[in-house]
Design an enzyme around this catalytic site. Sequence first.
Site, PDB file in Angstrom:
ATOM      1  N   GLU A  96       0.839  -1.198   0.000  1.00 40.51           N
ATOM      2  CA  GLU A  96       0.000   0.000   0.000  1.00 40.51           C
ATOM      3  C   GLU A  96       0.875   1.248   0.000  1.00 40.51           C
ATOM      4  OE1 GLU A  96      -2.841   1.106  -0.422  1.00 40.51           O
ATOM      5  OE2 GLU A  96      -4.417   0.129   0.711  1.00 40.51           O
ATOM      6  N   ASP A  97       0.360   2.320  -0.563  1.00 41.48           N
ATOM      7  CA  ASP A  97       1.081   3.589  -0.470  1.00 41.48           C
ATOM      8  C   ASP A  97       0.940   4.179   0.931  1.00 41.48           C
ATOM      9  OD1 ASP A  97      -1.629   3.959  -0.923  1.00 41.48           O
ATOM     10  OD2 ASP A  97      -1.370   5.675  -2.259  1.00 41.48           O
ATOM     11  N   ASP A 100      -3.862   4.826   6.576  1.00 45.04           N
ATOM     12  CA  ASP A 100      -4.441   6.063   7.110  1.00 45.04           C
ATOM     13  C   ASP A 100      -5.391   5.695   8.251  1.00 45.04           C
ATOM     14  OD1 ASP A 100      -5.334   8.642   7.443  1.00 45.04           O
ATOM     15  OD2 ASP A 100      -6.124   8.906   5.435  1.00 45.04           O
ATOM     16  N   PHE A 149      -2.126  16.150   4.549  1.00 39.69           N
ATOM     17  CA  PHE A 149      -2.729  15.585   3.331  1.00 39.69           C
ATOM     18  C   PHE A 149      -1.583  15.368   2.362  1.00 39.69           C
ATOM     19  CE2 PHE A 149      -4.775  15.026  -0.589  1.00 39.69           C
ATOM     20  CZ  PHE A 149      -6.043  14.559  -0.311  1.00 39.69           C
ATOM     21  N   ARG A 162      -0.039  12.127  -8.544  1.00 40.19           N
ATOM     22  CA  ARG A 162       0.490  10.783  -8.251  1.00 40.19           C
ATOM     23  C   ARG A 162       1.915  10.619  -8.789  1.00 40.19           C
ATOM     24  NH1 ARG A 162      -3.811   7.365  -6.564  1.00 40.19           N
ATOM     25  NH2 ARG A 162      -5.808   7.761  -7.578  1.00 40.19           N
TER      26      ARG A 162
HETATM   27  C1  PRP Z   1      -5.950   5.254  -0.300  1.00 38.35           C
HETATM   28  C2  PRP Z   1      -4.713   4.404  -0.110  1.00 38.35           C
HETATM   29  C3  PRP Z   1      -5.209   3.234   0.669  1.00 38.35           C
HETATM   30  C4  PRP Z   1      -6.333   3.829   1.488  1.00 38.35           C
HETATM   31  C5  PRP Z   1      -5.869   4.019   2.896  1.00 38.35           C
HETATM   32  O1  PRP Z   1      -6.672   4.794  -1.380  1.00 38.35           O
HETATM   33  O2  PRP Z   1      -4.157   4.007  -1.352  1.00 38.35           O
HETATM   34  O3  PRP Z   1      -5.715   2.204  -0.150  1.00 38.35           O
HETATM   35  O4  PRP Z   1      -6.664   5.104   0.918  1.00 38.35           O
HETATM   36  O5  PRP Z   1      -6.878   4.639   3.634  1.00 38.35           O
HETATM   37  P1  PRP Z   1      -7.471   4.040   4.979  1.00 38.35           P
HETATM   38  O6  PRP Z   1      -6.315   3.519   5.781  1.00 38.35           O
HETATM   39  O7  PRP Z   1      -8.100   5.260   5.592  1.00 38.35           O
HETATM   40  O8  PRP Z   1      -8.461   2.999   4.627  1.00 38.35           O
HETATM   41  P2  PRP Z   1      -7.838   5.635  -2.082  1.00 38.35           P
HETATM   42  O9  PRP Z   1      -9.164   5.138  -1.613  1.00 38.35           O
HETATM   43  O10 PRP Z   1      -7.565   7.106  -1.942  1.00 38.35           O
HETATM   44  O11 PRP Z   1      -7.694   5.184  -3.596  1.00 38.35           O
HETATM   45  P3  PRP Z   1      -6.434   5.297  -4.577  1.00 38.35           P
HETATM   46  O12 PRP Z   1      -5.391   4.325  -4.085  1.00 38.35           O
HETATM   47  O13 PRP Z   1      -6.992   4.901  -5.903  1.00 38.35           O
HETATM   48  O14 PRP Z   1      -5.932   6.726  -4.543  1.00 38.35           O
END
Ligand code: PRP
Length: 173
Positions: A96-97, A100, A149, A162
Amino acid sequence: MLEKELILTRSEIDRRVEELGREITRRYFGKDLVVVGVLKGAFVFLADLIRAIDLDIAVDFLQVASYGHGHVADGPIRIGKDIELAIGGKNVLIVEDILDTGHTLVKIRDFLADRRPRSIRSCVLIDKKERRQVDIVADYVGFVVEKGFLIGCGLDYGERYRHYPDVYSLTGL
Ligand code: PRP
């Protein structure tokens, strides 16, 4: 007005990715490994990370269906794109990136665990503590960032930024 503050430089990220790659290589030496990237955000980090892993790995991707922010917290996970590889009996590393609130990683882990892999671990580029709502700890963490953010290195704001090689905190939203 939107302003951005540099949080992680490309060279810091490169160094850390090399370290993570070495740790992962040591842990899975002589074993199979399926690396699962969570789209879209993970694709940049994943591309860097897998090139720092010196093992015969398989790579696949999964995407959680998007329903706007905070969608993952309530109810069962909704998968936009499932992985194609069979992971039963295999070692799986979710990439994962960002971690959160933690809801996404918990739900993906449970979703994949139903397929009875041999092991499931996770590797996140950024562990952001500010909004954590569930008790989850990633096995491999690139950087701990308290708040902000964040954009760049796969992280977006409305699908923009990105591609930035460094990670910034965006203000003035
Ligand atoms: C982001 C990120 C994780 C998730 C983490 O994805 O890549 O998958 O949020 O958030 P959390 O810990 O609060 O669940 P996002 O839904 O923004 O989609 P993306 O990867 O397509 O940008």
